[in-house]
Design a protein around this motif. Structure first.
Motif, PDB file in Angstrom:
ATOM      1  N   ASP A  90      -6.335  57.343  70.384  1.00 13.04           N
ATOM      2  CA  ASP A  90      -5.497  57.946  69.587  1.00 13.04           C
ATOM      3  C   ASP A  90      -5.325  59.006  69.294  1.00 13.04           C
ATOM      4  N   ALA A  91      -4.787  60.338  70.595  1.00 15.06           N
ATOM      5  CA  ALA A  91      -4.685  61.783  70.476  1.00 15.06           C
ATOM      6  C   ALA A  91      -3.514  61.784  70.049  1.00 15.06           C
ATOM      7  N   ARG A  92      -2.468  60.445  69.412  1.00 10.50           N
ATOM      8  CA  ARG A  92      -0.781  60.729  69.090  1.00 10.50           C
ATOM      9  C   ARG A  92      -0.595  62.258  67.666  1.00 10.50           C
ATOM     10  N   PRO A  93      -0.802  63.208  67.821  1.00 11.16           N
ATOM     11  CA  PRO A  93      -0.457  63.656  66.815  1.00 11.16           C
ATOM     12  C   PRO A  93       0.316  63.277  65.521  1.00 11.16           C
ATOM     13  N   ASP A  94       1.171  62.060  65.001  1.00 13.27           N
ATOM     14  CA  ASP A  94       2.168  61.812  64.087  1.00 13.27           C
ATOM     15  C   ASP A  94       1.597  60.677  63.654  1.00 13.27           C
ATOM     16  N   SER A  95      -0.020  59.978  64.885  1.00 14.44           N
ATOM     17  CA  SER A  95       0.401  58.240  64.145  1.00 14.44           C
ATOM     18  C   SER A  95      -0.908  59.078  62.633  1.00 14.44           C
ATOM     19  N   PRO A  96      -1.090  57.595  62.259  1.00 12.49           N
ATOM     20  CA  PRO A  96      -1.961  57.247  60.708  1.00 12.49           C
ATOM     21  C   PRO A  96      -3.383  57.376  62.133  1.00 12.49           C
ATOM     22  N   THR A  97      -3.397  56.558  63.001  1.00 13.53           N
ATOM     23  CA  THR A  97      -5.053  56.712  62.996  1.00 13.53           C
ATOM     24  C   THR A  97      -5.169  57.832  64.177  1.00 13.53           C
ATOM     25  N   ARG A  98      -4.748  59.202  64.660  1.00 18.22           N
ATOM     26  CA  ARG A  98      -4.969  59.474  65.115  1.00 18.22           C
ATOM     27  C   ARG A  98      -6.124  59.647  64.829  1.00 18.22           C
TER      28      ARG A  98
END
Length: 167
Positions: A90-98
């Motif tokens: 998970d490299a999504r900038p806005d993810s809670p599990t980044r």
């Protein structure tokens, strides 16, 4: 196909990834053999409903990925033959599990459907001794209608400084 790398964390920790769904594939067995439901409309959000389907064969020891899709949700079914090591980052900038990474054995010994949301980097490697099959029913057409659009992929497998490592 896009080749622009997103800004990924320098390191990943093992843990669940927001939006990734694992569902066991349970066989219905009778005297004729078995049947497993791969897809049911009532088990997916409308925006995840498949628009196409394909099956691929991966040879022993071969990996596919890592790569990600910007807009596409993948709906994989790992049913065998053989097993795969599935990797998710998970490299999504806005993810809670980044910054989380997941790794799981899937396939003949652990039949699973896996819903992979857009921008979650993923890869799988055939860890068995025979060719393995993977079914995918994504919610976007490959290369768009009539195959006239850019492919929704960011590929990392040939990038030497790629942070997405399969071990």
């Amino acid at each position: 196909m896009r080749n622009d790398a997103s800004a990924a964390p320098n390191t990943f920790i093992d843990g669940p990834i927001d939006g990734v769904v694992f569902r066991p594939l349970s066989p219905y067995v009778d005297r004729r053999g078995w049947l497993t439901e791969l897809y049911r409309e009532d088990e997916l959000l409308p925006e995840q409903h498949p628009v196409m389907a394909y099956i691929s064969e991966t040879l022993p020891g071969v990996a596919r990925g890592p790569h990600q899709h910007i807009d596409q949700t993948d709906y994989f079914a790992f049913i065998g033959p053989g097993d795969f090591v599935l990797y998710l980052w998970d490299a999504r900038p806005d993810s809670p599990t980044r910054g989380h990474r997941m790794k799981m054995i899937v396939g003949e010994s652990n039949r699973r459907c896996v819903v992979i949301p857009p921008s979650v980097v993923h890869a799988y490697k055939n860890s068995g001794t025979r060719p393995g099959w993977v079914f995918n029913a994504p919610n976007r057409l490959y290369a768009g209608p009539g195959k006239r659009s850019p492919v929704d992929e960011v590929r990392y497998e040939d990038q030497p400084d790629c942070p997405y490592r399969m071990d």
